[in-house]
Design a protein around this motif. Structure first.
Motif, PDB file in Angstrom:
ATOM      1  N   GLU A  19       2.203   2.222  -8.010  1.00 31.82           N
ATOM      2  CA  GLU A  19       2.139   2.083  -6.554  1.00 31.82           C
ATOM      3  C   GLU A  19       0.721   2.276  -6.018  1.00 31.82           C
ATOM      4  N   GLY A  20      -0.260   2.403  -6.912  1.00 31.60           N
ATOM      5  CA  GLY A  20      -1.653   2.507  -6.492  1.00 31.60           C
ATOM      6  C   GLY A  20      -2.129   3.911  -6.167  1.00 31.60           C
ATOM      7  N   ALA A 114      -0.042  18.664  -7.462  1.00 27.38           N
ATOM      8  CA  ALA A 114      -1.097  17.684  -7.724  1.00 27.38           C
ATOM      9  C   ALA A 114      -1.020  16.638  -6.616  1.00 27.38           C
ATOM     10  N   PHE A 115      -2.016  16.622  -5.745  1.00 27.74           N
ATOM     11  CA  PHE A 115      -2.051  15.669  -4.631  1.00 27.74           C
ATOM     12  C   PHE A 115      -2.650  14.343  -5.106  1.00 27.74           C
ATOM     13  N   LEU A 116      -1.943  13.261  -4.855  1.00 34.67           N
ATOM     14  CA  LEU A 116      -2.431  11.922  -5.157  1.00 34.67           C
ATOM     15  C   LEU A 116      -2.753  11.187  -3.863  1.00 34.67           C
ATOM     16  N   ARG A 121      -3.432   2.123   1.199  1.00 34.10           N
ATOM     17  CA  ARG A 121      -2.309   2.351   2.102  1.00 34.10           C
ATOM     18  C   ARG A 121      -2.548   3.511   3.069  1.00 34.10           C
ATOM     19  N   LYS A 122      -3.627   4.265   2.832  1.00 36.81           N
ATOM     20  CA  LYS A 122      -3.887   5.489   3.612  1.00 36.81           C
ATOM     21  C   LYS A 122      -2.705   6.453   3.482  1.00 36.81           C
ATOM     22  N   GLN A 123      -2.232   6.609   2.254  1.00 41.01           N
ATOM     23  CA  GLN A 123      -1.091   7.473   1.990  1.00 41.01           C
ATOM     24  C   GLN A 123      -1.422   8.500   0.915  1.00 41.01           C
ATOM     25  N   GLU A 355      -6.609  19.938  -1.730  1.00 46.18           N
ATOM     26  CA  GLU A 355      -5.795  18.903  -1.085  1.00 46.18           C
ATOM     27  C   GLU A 355      -6.728  17.813  -0.578  1.00 46.18           C
ATOM     28  N   PRO A 356      -6.757  16.651  -1.207  1.00 46.58           N
ATOM     29  CA  PRO A 356      -7.721  15.624  -0.824  1.00 46.58           C
ATOM     30  C   PRO A 356      -7.353  14.902   0.462  1.00 46.58           C
ATOM     31  N   ALA A 357      -8.378  14.416   1.135  1.00 45.78           N
ATOM     32  CA  ALA A 357      -8.175  13.524   2.266  1.00 45.78           C
ATOM     33  C   ALA A 357      -7.947  12.113   1.741  1.00 45.78           C
TER      34      ALA A 357
END
Length: 358
Positions: A19-20, A114-116, A121-123, A355-357
Motif C-alpha cells: 500500500e506504499g 512502529a509508525f509507517l 497519500r499523506k497517511q 512518531e514521524p510526520a
C-alpha cells in the motif's frame, strides 16, 4: 536483494509495503517522541530509579526543545508523580503529554509502535509487532505488548498485526529501502523459532516497507537483548553508518565489533554503493556489581533539532560527541550522563520511539 511478499499473512487484510507505507529514517521530521515512564522495579530498583531520574528528566527536556514528548504513564498516580518531577525540574509541560497507558517497563523503543508513513497519500499507520520482553526474559510484559494498539487508538491510526515478535532496537533504517539488523537477535530461537532468515526478511520487507535487509552477526557484551543493532551500527544518512569500534584486542567487545566492521565493508546498498563507515569509539567499560553493562555511544536519539547522546563519565565522551556532531552538522549534539540509566541495560534510544510526520 528484492524479497517477494509473504504469500499468506495471518490476521491481516493488507501488507503495508503493497500500500506504499514504509518506516522512515530517524532523521525524518517528527510529530513527537514517545516514552514510557519508569514506575516499577523491572529495570531499576527504587534506589536506582532515584539515581537515574535526573538524567531521564534531562532527556525529556532535551527532546522537548524541538518536538512534543508523549509519555505512556501507568496510571493517574504515576502521572501526578511524573508531573511533580517535571515541574520541579522546570520542564515545559506544554510540550509534554502524559497518557494513562499501563506499562510493565520503560523501554518504549521495543514495546512501542512502529509508525509507517505514505507521503503520497499523506497517511500514517502503525505496525503492532508482538513483544515478549526479549525472549521471555522479564515477565510480565502483557501491558507493554498492548502499547502499540493503545497509541494507535490515541492517534486515530489504523494498525496491522503481523503476528510475530519484533523489537524497534533490533532494526536500523536508512529511509531509502534498506534495514540493518543482527542475526544474534532476530534469528534467536527465543523470538520466532518457527521462522527462517528468509521468512524474517519477508516480514521486514512487507511490514516495514524496505527492499533490502543487511545482516551483522552479533551485538555487544552485556546486551540482554541478544544483540540489538542500536548499540553497534546507526545510519546517519542514506549511505553512511556510524559504527561502534574497539581497538583494544584485550577488550571483550573487540572480536564482535571487528567482525561487524568486516561485515559492513562487504555490504552494498540497493544502488550498488558501498557503505561509508564512520568509526565511533566505545566508552571505557561500565561495570556494576561485577557485571559489564551495555554502554555504547551509538545508543543516541535523533530529534528534530538535536542528537541526544549518552555519555559515561569517561575521557572518550567528548571524542564521541565530536564525531557524532560531524555526522549531524545541522543538529545540536546534547550529551547526557547515562551511567545510571544504563544500569537498566539500555540508554536513550532504547527508551524512546519517534512518531514521524507525513
Amino acid at each position: 536483494m528484492n524479497i517477494p511478499p509473504l504469500s499468506e499473512t495471518a490476521n491481516q487484510e493488507i501488507l503495508p509495503a503493497q500500500e506504499g507505507f514504509f518506516f522512515p529514517a530517524e532523521w525524518h521530521p517528527h510529530v513527537a517522541t514517545w516514552l514510557s515512564w519508569p514506575h516499577t522495579e523491572a529495570s531499576w530498583s527504587k534506589e536506582r530509579q532515584e539515581l537515574m531520574f535526573p538524567a531521564y528528566i534531562d532527556f525529556i527536556k532535551a527532546i522537548a526543545e524541538s518536538e512534543q514528548v508523549c509519555i505512556n504513564a501507568h496510571n493517574d498516580i504515576v502521572i501526578q508523580a511524573a508531573k511533580l518531577r517535571l515541574l520541579v525540574a522546570d520542564a515545559d509541560l506544554s510540550k509534554i503529554t502524559l497518557l494513562p497507558h499501563p506499562t510493565n517497563d520503560s523501554w518504549c523503543r521495543d514495546h512501542g509502535p512502529a509508525f509507517l508513513i505514505n507521503p503520497e497519500r499523506k497517511q500514517r499507520m502503525i505496525v503492532n509487532w508482538g513483544y515478549n520482553a526479549w525472549g521471555n526474559k522479564y515477565p510480565p510484559y502483557d501491558r507493554d505488548d498492548l502499547i502499540p494498539v493503545e497509541i494507535a487508538h490515541y492517534c486515530d491510526l489504523d494498525y496491522v498485526t503481523p503476528g510475530i515478535i519484533m523489537e524497534g532496537g533490533s532494526v536500523e533504517f536508512n529511509g531509502a529501502g534498506t534495514v540493518l539488523t543482527s542475526r544474534a537477535c532476530l534469528l534467536n530461537q527465543n523470538r520466532n523459532a518457527h521462522l527462517s532468515q528468509a521468512d524474517i526478511e519477508r516480514y521486514l520487507c512487507d511490514y516495514y516497507g524496505v527492499q533490502q535487509v543487511l545482516w551483522v552477526e552479533e551485538g555487544i557484551v552485556g546486551d540482554d537483548t541478544d544483540g540489538h543493532i542500536d548499540d553497534t551500527v546507526r545510519f546517519v544518512n542514506e549511505d553512511t553508518v556510524i559504527a561502534a569500534y574497539e581497538p583494544n584486542p584485550n577488550d571483550d567487545n573487540y572480536p564482535f565489533l571487528q567482525e561487524i566492521h568486516h561485515e559492513l565493508k562487504t555490504m552494498r546498498l540497493l544502488n550498488g554503493k558501498q557503505l561509508n563507515i564512520v568509526e565511533l569509539p566505545m566508552p571505557d567499560p561500565v561495570v556494576s556489581d561485577g557485571i559489564r553493562l551495555p554502554a555504547s555511544y551509538a545508543n543516541f536519539l535523533i530529534t528534530n533539532g538535536s542528537v541526544i547522546v549518552p555519555t559515561f563519565r569517561c575521557d572518550k565522551d567528548q571524542q564521541a560527541l565530536d564525531i557524532i556532531g560531524q555526522c549531524f552538522p545541522t543538529r545540536k549534539v546534547v550529551g547526557i550522563d547515562s551511567t545510571e540509566i544504563v544500569w537498566g541495560l539500555g540508554s536513550f534510544h532504547c527508551l524512546s520511539q519517534q512518531e514521524p510526520a507525513v
